[in-house]
Enzyme design. Structure first.
Site, mmCIF file in Angstrom:
data_model
loop_
_atom_site.group_PDB
_atom_site.id
_atom_site.type_symbol
_atom_site.label_atom_id
_atom_site.label_comp_id
_atom_site.label_asym_id
_atom_site.label_seq_id
_atom_site.Cartn_x
_atom_site.Cartn_y
_atom_site.Cartn_z
ATOM 1 N N CYS A 101 0.836 -1.208 0.000
ATOM 2 C CA CYS A 101 0.000 0.000 0.000
ATOM 3 C C CYS A 101 0.871 1.258 0.000
ATOM 4 O O CYS A 101 1.508 1.550 -0.989
ATOM 5 C CB CYS A 101 -0.972 -0.042 1.179
ATOM 6 N N HIS B 42 -3.761 -5.215 -0.089
ATOM 7 C CA HIS B 42 -3.411 -5.787 1.206
ATOM 8 C C HIS B 42 -3.478 -7.313 1.168
ATOM 9 O O HIS B 42 -4.536 -7.911 1.403
ATOM 10 C CB HIS B 42 -4.357 -5.254 2.289
ATOM 11 N N GLU C 145 -2.450 -9.392 3.281
ATOM 12 C CA GLU C 145 -2.717 -9.985 4.595
ATOM 13 C C GLU C 145 -4.203 -10.035 4.917
ATOM 14 O O GLU C 145 -4.605 -10.658 5.912
ATOM 15 C CB GLU C 145 -1.980 -9.197 5.681
#
Length: 328
Positions: free
Chosen positions: A215, A300, A302
């Site tokens: 990001c 993202h 994760e």
């Protein structure tokens, strides 16, 4: 859907205001073990209706209790879908959160005269270094905290990485002295051009260690290599953005939350190659410099928003650290 505005609170700036479009917020309550930050840094919250009688057996606090604990101002009774449509049509805008007794004309004057602060990362970064260790460690990673989500640390720990989280303004020599196997540049708020300490850090570290950015980290890596970024009209928000991996042709449904993007035309001659693109608008979603073992993505991994999640990017980081160990 979530709409984000830049906020100026009265009397001092505190962060971003979040507009929640879903009509009832607080149904599940707050579960502390699910936190993605040590300290919430949102500047304000706007909802249609707040529910402080959660139905989730895991909850540890109500939404109102959380807001009170962290001194976060909030308001309910707002037509948030109308407000989100306004953001969608007009783009992100400044907002003033102030007392009801302030006349509208005075509030508008304050808002017009106010300037947005340019130090958002300094407000959310760790104040000191901290550690997250794991058993049977194989790798050590220094994570530069620009507003990092804790699940990133958990993803690295799960892959046998001891993680040292450092403030965003940590200098190059400090990281060199730690002798890590890899360096991670985190997500975070604001204009990437304002985060000059991290841009310079990447310039000095590239080629010395494998580097992975997510990001804001993706944007900072691009700037460090000489590319440019620009502000989107209202950013990419939510867990439903299709991204194409140019190497494999595979599509991934990704989670995103950012206001700025990388200028694809600025990458020529930088040493960076585009690895991922957004299927909806063609924006750059990933870059890499294979020679330096540096890569980054705008989304993202994760967050694992769909069945084809992108957590494998952490495995790629592990592979690069393993290669670097072999070359040492």
């Amino acid at each position: 859907m979530v709409g984000y505005q830049e906020i100026i609170s009265d009397p001092s700036y505190t962060g971003q205001i979040v507009v929640m479009t879903y009509p009832i917020i607080g149904n599940y309550g707050i579960t502390d073990e699910d936190f993605e930050t040590r300290t919430p840094s949102v500047g304000g919250l706007v909802v249609r209706e707040c529910n402080d009688i959660p139905s989730n057996f895991r909850y540890t606090r109500t939404l109102s209790e959380l807001l009170e604990d962290y001194h976060i101002p909030a308001i309910e009774g707002v037509d948030t879908r109308k407000l989100t449509r306004a953001i969608r049509e007009g783009g992100s805008q400044k907002a003033l959160l102030t007392d009801i007794g302030v006349p509208v004309a005075e509030a508008v004057a304050r808002l017009g005269a106010a300037e947005l602060r340019r130090d958002q990362v300094s407000q959310v970064s760790s104040r000191r270094r901290w550690y997250s260790r794991t058993s049977n460690r194989r790798y050590t990673v220094v994570a530069v905290d620009c507003g990092m989500k804790l699940n990133i640390v958990r993803a690295l720990n799960a892959r046998r990485c001891d993680v040292t989280v450092v403030p965003y303004d940590t200098d190059c020599q400090t990281i060199l002295d730690m002798e890590p196997d890899g360096v991670f540049i985190s997500n975070g708020p604001g204009n990437p051009e304002d985060v000059t300490p991290v841009i310079e850090l990447v310039r000095q570290l590239r080629g010395r260690f494998p580097i992975f950015g997510i990001c804001l980290g993706h944007q900072l890596i691009t700037l460090a290599y000489g590319g440019r970024t620009y502000k989107l009209k209202f950013g990419h928000r939510g867990g439903n953005h299709p991204v194409k991996d140019l190497a494999t042709g595979r599509l991934e449904i990704t989670s995103q939350n950012h206001s700025y993007a990388v200028d694809a035309d600025s990458l020529a001659g930088t040493g960076l190659e585009i690895t991922h693109v957004n299927v909806l608008d063609g924006t750059v979603e990933g870059v890499a410099c294979p020679e330096d073992r540096v890569f980054s993505v705008q989304y993202h991994p994760e967050s694992a928003p769909g069945p084809q999640d992108s957590a494998h990017l952490f495995d790629r980081f592990i592979d690069l650290m393993e290669e670097a160990k072999g070359d040492a």
